[in-house]
Design an enzyme around this catalytic site. Structure first.
Site, PDB file in Angstrom:
ATOM      1  CB  SER A  11      -0.870   0.019   1.249  1.00  0.00           C
ATOM      2  OG  SER A  11      -0.045   0.109   2.395  1.00  0.00           O
ATOM      3  CB  CYS A  73       0.806  -5.565   1.448  1.00  0.00           C
ATOM      4  SG  CYS A  73      -0.551  -4.772   2.323  1.00  0.00           S
ATOM      5  CD  GLU A 152       3.236   4.793   3.412  1.00  0.00           C
ATOM      6  OE1 GLU A 152       3.545   5.610   2.537  1.00  0.00           O
ATOM      7  OE2 GLU A 152       3.564   3.580   3.365  1.00  0.00           O
ATOM      8  CB  CYS A 185       1.876  -4.524   9.384  1.00  0.00           C
ATOM      9  SG  CYS A 185       1.849  -3.034   8.367  1.00  0.00           S
ATOM     10  CG  HIS A 187       3.997   0.260   6.631  1.00  0.00           C
ATOM     11  ND1 HIS A 187       3.281  -0.460   5.716  1.00  0.00           N
ATOM     12  CD2 HIS A 187       4.088   1.524   6.131  1.00  0.00           C
ATOM     13  CE1 HIS A 187       2.933   0.334   4.706  1.00  0.00           C
ATOM     14  NE2 HIS A 187       3.413   1.543   4.932  1.00  0.00           N
TER      15      HIS A 187
END
Ligand code: DGL
Length: 266
Positions: A11, A73, A152, A185, A187
């Protein structure tokens, strides 16, 4: 031998943590990465929306003649892996959940915490897959929806990020008796240093890294490893945010690469 690049997508910039592992373990492999930065985060969106976005990205990567696709992801893996494999039976598609689950079970872990996005936690995919392999393993799950937007936005190395980690994890760690934690995740490896600092007793499992370890075996077994070649890594994003450019430059400064904006039509 197969010198075509490997397609990765996420994403946003979380999937870059998987690409970092790839460069470490298989430096001759080349990459086409897509970060859907215009539409991040996915973790609070509906399954149908996530499947639609993922389908567009996989169409795009397939049009670039990648030899294999890594869904870097967890949220897309949870919502769309089966659908995408059905749609593209001829392209090997790897998700990030199976490999880390297999590693946890192989290591003989008995109690494990799982942190991930809302969508991944609501799907219960981690607990289900772990218990399919070993029903005696106890699992504890928690959604941490603020982590992805903070990463992000470039807050990774800040006190705000550390406080947010403590906000989500203090009670979760204190109230539950586990010493292994899955970063569910892609991230989250970017915030792992805060987790290590605050909870040094926890052993972290990294979904971004485990998928690359399984990928290496797959490429070897199928004679698909790349040899040294001239292809330049490419990083595409649906919005060229400053942070996406900065992270890509920072993480991959030693490799030749190109960054480009890609927009999907309605
Ligand atoms: N990196 C994605 C994951 O692994 C984050 C999803 C999101 O955008 O919320 O789940």
């Amino acid at each position: 031998m197969d010198n075509r690049p490997i397609g990765f997508f996420d994403s946003g910039l979380g999937g870059l943590t998987s690409v970092m592992e790839l460069h470490e373990i298989l430096p001759d492999e080349k990459v086409i990465y897509f970060g859907d930065t215009a539409r991040t985060p996915y973790g609070s969106k509906s399954p149908d929306t996530i499947r639609e976005f993922a389908g567009q990205i996989v169409d795009y990567l397939v049009s670039k003649d990648v030899k294999l696709i890594i869904i870097a992801c967890n949220t897309v893996t949870a919502m769309a892996l089966d659908t995408l494999r059905e749609k593209y039976p001829d392209v090997p598609i790897y998700g990030v959940i199976g490999p880390v689950v297999r590693k946890v079970v192989k290591d003989g872990v008995k109690k494990v915490g799982i942190i991930a996005t809302k969508a991944t936690i609501s799907s219960d995919v981690y607990s289900r897959k772990i218990k399919e392999l070993d029903p005696s393993i106890e699992t504890y799950s928690l959604a941490c929806p603020a982590f992805v937007p903070l990463v992000e936005e470039g807050f990774t190395d800040t006190e705000i990020m550390k406080m947010t980690v403590a906000y989500y994890l203090d009670d979760f760690v204190k109230d539950n008796d586990f010493d292994n934690l899955i970063l569910g995740c892609t991230h989250y490896p970017l915030v792992a240093k805060h987790i290590n600092e605050l909870y040094p007793q926890l052993n972290l499992y990294n979904s971004s890294a485990e998928v690359v370890r399984e990928l290496k075996d797959y490429l070897e077994e199928n004679d698909m490893l790349a040899e040294p070649n001239e292809f330049q890594d490419r990083y595409y994003a649906s919005d060229l945010s400053d942070n996406f450019i900065a992270m890509t430059d920072l993480l991959f400064k030693d490799r030749d690469s190109k960054i480009k904006l890609v927009k999907f039509e309605d």
